[in-house]
Design a protein around this motif. Structure first.
Motif, PDB file in Angstrom:
ATOM      1  N   THR A  17      30.289  44.192  59.698  1.00 34.33           N
ATOM      2  CA  THR A  17      28.910  44.613  59.953  1.00 34.33           C
ATOM      3  C   THR A  17      28.954  45.700  61.012  1.00 34.33           C
ATOM      4  OG1 THR A  17      28.456  43.140  61.822  1.00 34.33           O
ATOM      5  CG2 THR A  17      28.218  42.195  59.614  1.00 34.33           C
ATOM      6  N   ALA A  35      27.708  30.867  54.203  1.00 35.45           N
ATOM      7  CA  ALA A  35      27.426  31.841  55.259  1.00 35.45           C
ATOM      8  C   ALA A  35      28.370  31.656  56.444  1.00 35.45           C
ATOM      9  CB  ALA A  35      25.992  31.698  55.731  1.00 35.45           C
ATOM     10  N   ASP A  50      25.414  36.373  55.505  1.00 34.24           N
ATOM     11  CA  ASP A  50      25.390  35.740  54.189  1.00 34.24           C
ATOM     12  C   ASP A  50      26.620  36.198  53.405  1.00 34.24           C
ATOM     13  OD1 ASP A  50      24.619  35.746  51.162  1.00 34.24           O
ATOM     14  OD2 ASP A  50      23.198  34.383  52.108  1.00 34.24           O
ATOM     15  N   SER A  52      27.335  36.146  50.311  1.00 34.92           N
ATOM     16  CA  SER A  52      27.105  36.786  49.008  1.00 34.92           C
ATOM     17  C   SER A  52      26.394  38.124  49.134  1.00 34.92           C
ATOM     18  CB  SER A  52      26.291  35.850  48.103  1.00 34.92           C
ATOM     19  OG  SER A  52      27.006  34.672  47.830  1.00 34.92           O
ATOM     20  N   SER A  53      25.274  38.112  49.844  1.00 35.93           N
ATOM     21  CA  SER A  53      24.453  39.322  49.914  1.00 35.93           C
ATOM     22  C   SER A  53      24.858  40.268  51.024  1.00 35.93           C
ATOM     23  CB  SER A  53      22.984  38.939  50.094  1.00 35.93           C
ATOM     24  OG  SER A  53      22.767  38.393  51.389  1.00 35.93           O
ATOM     25  N   GLY A  54      25.544  39.743  52.037  1.00 35.23           N
ATOM     26  CA  GLY A  54      25.867  40.568  53.192  1.00 35.23           C
ATOM     27  C   GLY A  54      24.726  40.707  54.174  1.00 35.23           C
ATOM     28  N   ALA A  55      23.614  40.006  53.931  1.00 30.08           N
ATOM     29  CA  ALA A  55      22.466  40.083  54.841  1.00 30.08           C
ATOM     30  C   ALA A  55      22.824  39.460  56.187  1.00 30.08           C
ATOM     31  CB  ALA A  55      21.269  39.362  54.232  1.00 30.08           C
ATOM     32  N   SER A  57      21.432  38.032  59.987  1.00 29.06           N
ATOM     33  CA  SER A  57      20.308  37.497  60.756  1.00 29.06           C
ATOM     34  C   SER A  57      20.783  37.221  62.176  1.00 29.06           C
ATOM     35  CB  SER A  57      19.780  36.194  60.136  1.00 29.06           C
ATOM     36  OG  SER A  57      19.481  36.354  58.775  1.00 29.06           O
TER      37      SER A  57
END
Length: 303
Positions: A17, A35, A50, A52-55, A57
């Motif tokens: 990230t 996650a 996350d 899977s999505s790479g999101a 938080s």
């Protein structure tokens, strides 16, 4: 112990990230969410990625947080400045925090550092002086369980407690001290029924090696993986204490590693930006790599 072994180079083309942690620590994999979580101690922040999505938080904590472990009653158990907490991370970015315990007597200017659960679900974490420049072994290692609360100090005279891990069968406990005055990794025989370590002995003296021993992880073969802070390396030791593998990482100061992913074959590595060149894109980065082995799943706190 000096090794002439050539380190592995597993190429990581970019940080996982754009997050740059002052003191990134305590990565964990939560399988039921798919996650990753980790903390930035000095920024008082918990991060989530996350798988899977790479999101990404984030949650802000009220005080510095040294470590996280999954809690069987949902949320996390955490070692912080003023004690051990049960944390629930809310979807709106808020945190519900309940302090579970605190050491009976603790010096001013201390906080919890590295921590995780043994194979039976007891939470272990150690304290350290926030100001690492003060060369005083004031830290203690504690055990916490729902049934018995927080223990008296189990191990004392620690500068910077780190490196907690348990063998796959739970009968060997590992502990390190990262401070330049120590740089030791110990093993203990571990009483799984009562949660008591005994027969402390030196596993590895890292004063003879590159880097200082920081956070650790365990693989299914019972090998101990530890971050060599200041050296940009991840080291793998066999149960006999033999260095059998080194991995070069792009950050000079890796702090802790953790196995995760669907097959537990991915290693997350956190790192420190503090004190590093501001133009270095890897300082404080969190990365994922695949070292070619399977890790051993971490145990949740038995709440």
């Amino acid at each position: 112990m000096v090794s002439t072994q050539t380190p592995d180079i597993i190429r990581v083309t970019a940080p996982q990230t754009t997050i740059r942690c002052g003191v990134g620590e305590s990565p964990i994999w939560v399988a039921k969410e798919g996650a990753w979580y980790w903390v930035d101690i000095t920024a008082k922040t918990i991060w989530r990625l996350d798988g899977s999505s790479g999101a990404v938080s984030r949650w802000q904590t009220a005080e510095m947080i040294g470590c996280l472990a999954p809690h069987s009653d949902a949320g996390f158990i955490a070692g912080m400045e003023s004690g051990i907490f049960h944390l629930h991370l809310k979807s709106d970015g808020n945190i519900q925090a309940k302090r579970l315990a605190a050491p009976i007597a603790s010096d001013v200017g201390m906080r919890f550092n590295d921590g995780r659960c043994d194979r039976q679900g007891r939470f272990w974490s150690g304290t350290m002086l926030i100001d690492m420049s003060e060369p005083r072994a004031a830290g203690h290692l504690y055990r916490y369980s729902k049934e018995h609360g927080i223990s008296a100090p189990i191990i004392s005279n620690l500068f910077v407690q780190n490196g907690l891990a348990w063998s796959p069968d739970g009968r060997t406990m590992y502990l390190s001290d990262s401070h330049p005055n120590s740089q030791l990794i110990w093993t203990f025989d571990y009483d799984t029924d009562h949660g008591v370590p005994h027969n402390q002995r030196v596993f590895v003296d890292m004063k003879t090696m590159a880097g200082r021993p920081d956070g650790a992880a365990m693989d299914v073969d019972g090998c101990y993986w530890i971050c060599a802070n200041d050296a940009g390396l991840i080291l793998r030791f066999t149960p006999e204490g033999k260095l059998d593998r080194q991995i070069i990482v792009p950050m000079k100061k890796p702090t802790m590693c953790c196995f995760g992913g669907d097959k537990l074959d991915t290693l997350m590595v956190a790192s420190i930006a503090a004190g590093q060149a501001p133009e270095d894109p890897w300082a404080g980065a969190t990365i994922l790599l695949q070292p070619g082995v399977q890790g051993y799943a971490e145990t949740a706190f038995a709440g």
